[in-house]
Design a protein around this motif. Structure first.
Motif, PDB file in Angstrom:
ATOM      1  N   GLN A  50       0.835  -1.207   0.000  1.00 44.85           N
ATOM      2  CA  GLN A  50       0.000   0.000   0.000  1.00 44.85           C
ATOM      3  C   GLN A  50       0.871   1.258   0.000  1.00 44.85           C
ATOM      4  N   LEU A  95      -2.281   6.044  -8.160  1.00 38.44           N
ATOM      5  CA  LEU A  95      -3.741   6.134  -8.031  1.00 38.44           C
ATOM      6  C   LEU A  95      -4.142   7.518  -8.492  1.00 38.44           C
ATOM      7  N   GLY A  98      -8.962   6.683  -7.505  1.00 41.82           N
ATOM      8  CA  GLY A  98      -8.765   5.728  -6.424  1.00 41.82           C
ATOM      9  C   GLY A  98      -9.865   4.712  -6.237  1.00 41.82           C
ATOM     10  N   ILE A 140      -8.757   1.191  -6.706  1.00 44.16           N
ATOM     11  CA  ILE A 140      -7.475   0.857  -6.084  1.00 44.16           C
ATOM     12  C   ILE A 140      -7.581  -0.187  -4.968  1.00 44.16           C
ATOM     13  N   CYS A 176      -8.918  -0.043 -14.496  1.00 43.93           N
ATOM     14  CA  CYS A 176      -8.631   1.308 -14.007  1.00 43.93           C
ATOM     15  C   CYS A 176      -8.776   2.236 -15.193  1.00 43.93           C
ATOM     16  N   ALA A 196      -4.325   9.818  -0.626  1.00 45.70           N
ATOM     17  CA  ALA A 196      -3.743   8.569  -1.136  1.00 45.70           C
ATOM     18  C   ALA A 196      -3.746   7.456  -0.088  1.00 45.70           C
ATOM     19  N   ILE A 225      -7.118   6.028   0.394  1.00 44.72           N
ATOM     20  CA  ILE A 225      -7.554   5.239  -0.764  1.00 44.72           C
ATOM     21  C   ILE A 225      -6.978   3.825  -0.708  1.00 44.72           C
ATOM     22  N   VAL A 226      -5.675   3.703  -0.497  1.00 42.47           N
ATOM     23  CA  VAL A 226      -5.066   2.365  -0.536  1.00 42.47           C
ATOM     24  C   VAL A 226      -5.507   1.505   0.645  1.00 42.47           C
TER      25      VAL A 226
END
Lengths: 155, 780
Positions: free
Chosen positions: A87, A96, A99, A102, A133, B28, B31-32
């Motif tokens: 991650q 990303l 997102g 993702i 994606c 970010a 999101i992950v």
């Protein structure tokens, strides 16, 4: 209602409708909304989770099929509030944009890193080919996965 | 207004600059981890679920709508039809259609009724129970349809645009070579991975809608108009959202949500299915474009003659503006003393077409670049050489309109950057490696795309800044974030303008209640327009900080407390995009009708591929994407935009074709509407061409659309170089390529080889002027 339980991100979960889509149980019953719905027919991969370590589209799995099995979602790849190596590589590689796909991509990538004998660009592209994606063009996603593999500390 | 902060960059203080650094997007990590809550993830207790009943017919009168069975389903709270909409129109232009069709449907998938129910399954089941009686009408299945009816009372022509500079007919007749290219490009679906939807709540006389939008200001107006509400009683929260690409420009989902919440006075959730998104959502306009280029023997361009017919489907929405963009970009980056554009945007009962990244540029660029590539073959010139020799130079007049082209245009440098890549330089060695049926080729193409809405439009972005007493700088700015990390870029611009750490800055986008109206996330304008407004508002604070006695070298916490205590903690600013310096041949009173651009981004791309001459299959081996973004504020994000744009260009070129049969959609799922996967997109090498846009924030300008444009013509040129077959129709499916190769080797070609005889060229010149919307020759 099911009497048996599945384990979701390490925690037993019971009481779900075995005829419901696993996707809906995860999102609506368990509040794991990192599992996204993008098509509902197993084409986009946004709802990908691990079922006993194998990536599956949770929109195509009945909750009953997961009974007695381990389910891992993107939320379960690392302890709450932390990021796993994979991650973190996605963050560092700016892998990303919007997102939305993702979490599913990361789950597919984690399965590939955990299960593949050999990881290279071609194998990563194949492993991610079930995850659509529309933003990134995939290059940075592939780079993030390869960087994780290079570290040897998978997922 | 004039920009007073252009010089602000020189102020970059002791603080270590973050402009030019690749910072990850603000969200970010969330999101992950799967933790980011998108608009469709929103849930509240007691919410209802919405569903839409849609037309089964492409064109029909509605005779009856029976909602009795749906309304009597247990759990159903509301069933709404046309009569339930206070003002049943999407905006002020009746040719944009009704919120809910009441008299006529003009497209399969058009919304007829809305349901709110206790759970999603009940809502969908009830929507299916609505019975609509139709009286079918003849279907207008394209601009050439012989149907004895029109889509709208005023006819099937939604708009036209014609313009000529010089004398094109004379220039073509006296040219040594005329290349005539007649192309079609297909309707393309956005496939944002999050389908439209979200939530709405009606509370204390105000409606709040959480729904993806590229244009919160426009959506607010659509909602207020439909519900006859005061604009200030409508709030739109438009992110986080899962992709856009033009699809969320005038999407009606926020209006459906608002209507349901307003009627039921309860929170309502709606999340459209992929199928209804594909069927009912907007598409890239399918075009037929015919380009004729006249050259002298030395390869100097004498004339560009471009004709385009766009199919906008049943409602015009962005159609006229798409055509406007096509007109401006019909001459691409090239200089020609004679140029003509003749374009029509036509109604049909096909897919509703609207905004899509590139906005009318990819369609005309495919024809133009293919013609330039073929001219190079015929004249025996290098494809780079013929382009370079004919480029419009910075500061010169635009070929069609004659307006001044920005001095920061770096088309020549961008072309050179692409051509310097080994994949271009080593193209002969690549071709020499062809084996068996796999023929190897390399192609190059380029494009420009205007930044902003164009001259005469008063295009404006705004920003608001408040310093908190605890030392945080909050900035509300637009355009909105739809995936390009624009909020992060705004933060970088703010940090370097203010000379403070970027961690102290919080940027808020996408909330119409708080962000001053800043226009759409569209037209490659977010970085340029929004970034400039942020730069400007931070410049105001910076000017105060620079006053003697304000910034005393104390910590920013102390400075902030002082600003708050002295009533100097709040600032607003706006940035009006500059019009062209010289409007050339455009009548001043009609400037907004043509809306030429003062600033252009540029991309040149090289494609390396193999074509299987037995099967028509194309294997991409690499794309070089050179792009002039001015200064890249966040290079990693900029490269990401380039890579994503190329991937969409690959889809447009090779796979994506939204098909209908007599108005009935055929490609209604991701099983038969294919977008590129990780295995379809080749390695992409992005080259950021160093430049500086003097009117942009820290030298930046927009680039996210132009990168979509050259991919298809570069692929086509590579196919041409590999096989001698020059594709005319997108997408270049194996079937089309195979048919083209067969036709080339036989007689009666429907697809013409680039290597044509003098006799053929003579026939070309004699070709009649009129053009219908479908190629006369059988499309392969």
């Amino acid at each position: 209602m099911s009497g048996d339980s599945m384990r979701v991100n390490g925690t037993p979960a019971r009481g779900h409708d075995p005829g419901a889509r696993l996707l809906d149980v995860l999102r609506d019953d368990l509040g794991l909304r990192g599992v996204k719905e993008g098509c509902g027919i197993g084409e986009c991969g946004s709802c990908t989770v691990l079922l006993d370590g194998e990536p599956v589209c949770s929109c195509l799995v009945f909750a009953g099929q997961a009974e007695g099995r381990d389910v891992v979602t993107a939320e379960g790849l690392a302890p709450a509030g932390e990021l796993g190596r994979l991650q973190q590589e996605f963050v560092d590689h700016q892998a990303l944009q919007c997102g939305y796909c993702i979490p599913g991509v990361v789950v597919s990538a984690a399965a590939h890193l955990a299960g593949a004998d050999h990881v290279d660009e071609s194998s990563v592209r194949e492993a991610l080919s079930g995850n659509l994606c529309r933003c990134t063009g995939y290059s940075k996603l592939v780079a993030a996965v390869l960087a994780t593999a290079d570290d040897g500390d998978q997922a | 207004m004039t920009r007073e902060t252009t010089q602000g960059t020189s102020r970059a203080p002791a603080h270590t600059g973050v402009v030019g650094r690749s910072l990850p997007a603000d969200d970010a990590a969330a999101i992950v981890a799967g933790d980011l809550e998108y608009v469709t993830d929103r849930r509240v207790d007691g919410m209802l679920h919405g569903a839409v009943h849609r037309s089964a017919h492409p064109h029909a009168r509605i005779v009856s709508v029976d909602t009795a069975r749906a309304a009597s389903e247990p759990g159903v709270v509301a069933v709404l039809t046309a009569g339930d909409v206070p003002c049943n129109q999407l905006g002020t232009d009746s040719e944009n259609g009704a919120v809910l069709a009441g008299d006529v449907v003009r497209q399969v998938g058009e919304a007829i009724a809305l349901v709110a129910a206790a759970d999603p399954e009940t809502a969908r089941r009830a929507a299916d129970l609505i019975e609509v009686g139709y009286e079918p009408l003849p279907v207008v299945d394209g601009p050439d349809s012989p149907a004895p009816v029109t889509v709208h009372p005023r006819g099937n022509v939604a708009g036209t645009l014609t313009f000529e500079s010089g004398d094109v007919a004379t220039a073509l007749s006296s040219s040594d070579l005329v290349v005539d290219v007649d192309t079609t490009t297909s309707a393309q679906e956005h496939v944002a991975i999050e389908t439209p939807g979200g939530m709405a709540e009606w509370d204390l006389g105000k409606i709040t809608v959480w729904c993806g939008s590229q244009n919160p200001g426009l959506h607010r107006k659509l909602v207020a108009h439909a519900l006859r509400l005061n604009l200030d009683d409508v709030r739109l929260v438009s992110n986080p959202v899962g992709g856009a690409f033009g699809s969320r420009n005038d999407d009606p989902a926020p209006v459906y949500l608002a209507l349901l919440a307003w009627h039921t006075t309860r929170p309502v959730h709606l999340h459209l299915s992929r199928r209804e998104t594909i069927v009912a959502g907007p598409k890239r306009h399918p075009y037929r474009t015919r380009v004729r280029l006249g050259f002298d023997r030395a390869g100097t361009l004498r004339a560009i003659d471009s004709r385009a017919v766009a199919d906008t489907g049943p409602y015009v929405t962005a159609g006229r503006n798409v055509l406007k963009t096509s007109a401006e970009l019909s001459s691409g980056p090239y200089a020609a003393p004679n140029a003509r554009f003749d374009g029509t945007v036509a109604y049909s009962n096909n897919a509703n077409a609207g905004a899509f990244r590139g906005f009318g540029a990819p369609q005309v660029a495919f024809a133009l670049e293919t013609a330039v590539s073929e001219a190079a073959v015929e004249l025996g010139l290098d494809p780079v050489q013929i382009r370079r020799a004919n480029l419009t130079r910075p500061g010169d007049a635009h070929s069609l309109y004659g307006h001044t082209v920005s001095r920061s245009l770096r088309a020549s440098q961008t072309l050179d950057a692409a051509a310097a890549h080994p994949w271009w330089r080593d193209r002969d060695a690549w071709a020499a490696g062809s084996a068996g049926p796999w023929r190897r080729g390399t192609g190059i193409a380029m494009a420009i795309k205007g930044v902003g809405m164009g001259s005469g439009k008063g295009d404006t972005a705004r920003a608001r800044l408040i310093v908190s007493a605890t030392g945080t700088v909050n900035i509300w700015a637009g355009p909105n974030h739809t995936g390009q990390a624009i909020g992060t870029a705004y933060r970088q611009i703010a940090a370097d303008t203010l000379g403070i750490d970027h961690d102290r800055i919080r940027v808020h986008v996408g909330d119409s209640e708080l962000v001053p109206e800043s226009g759409a996330t569209a037209a490659s304008r977010s970085m340029y327009a929004g970034g400039s407004a942020v730069h400007q508002v931070c410049g105001r604070l910076r000017a105060v900080l620079d006053e003697p006695g304000v910034d005393t070298g104390a910590s920013f916490d102390d400075v902030a407390a002082h600003l708050v205590a002295s009533g100097r903690a709040e600032y607003e600013a706006e940035f009006v995009l500059p019009d062209v310096d010289d409007i050339g041949r455009i009548p001043p009173e009609a400037l907004a009708d043509y809306a030429p651009h003062a600033v252009y981004g540029c991309s040149a791309q090289v494609v390396r591929l193999e074509v299987n001459t037995l099967t028509g299959e194309i294997r991409l081996h690499g794309v070089v994407c050179a792009v002039d973004a001015g200064v890249a504020v966040n290079p990693g994000a900029t490269v990401g935009q380039a890579e994503g744009g190329v991937a969409q260009g690959v889809g447009f070129a090779l796979f994506e074709e939204y098909r209908l049969d007599a108005g009935v959609p055929v490609t209604t799922s991701l099983e038969n509407y294919l977008i590129p996967t990780a295995m379809d997109v080749p390695p992409i090498e992005t080259v950021l061409v160093t430049g500086h846009e003097n009117t942009g924030p820290f030298g930046a300008k927009g680039m996210s659309e132009v990168v979509v444009v050259p991919t298809a013509p570069a692929i086509a040129a590579a196919v041409g170089s590999a096989t001698g077959f020059w594709p005319r129709h997108l997408p270049m499916t194996p079937e089309r390529v195979r048919a083209g190769l067969s036709a080339m080797s036989g007689e009666g070609t429907s697809e013409r080889s680039g290597r044509r005889s003098a006799a053929e060229r003579a026939r070309t010149r004699a070709r009649p002027e009129n053009m219908s919307a479908e190629p006369a020759e059988g499309a392969s």
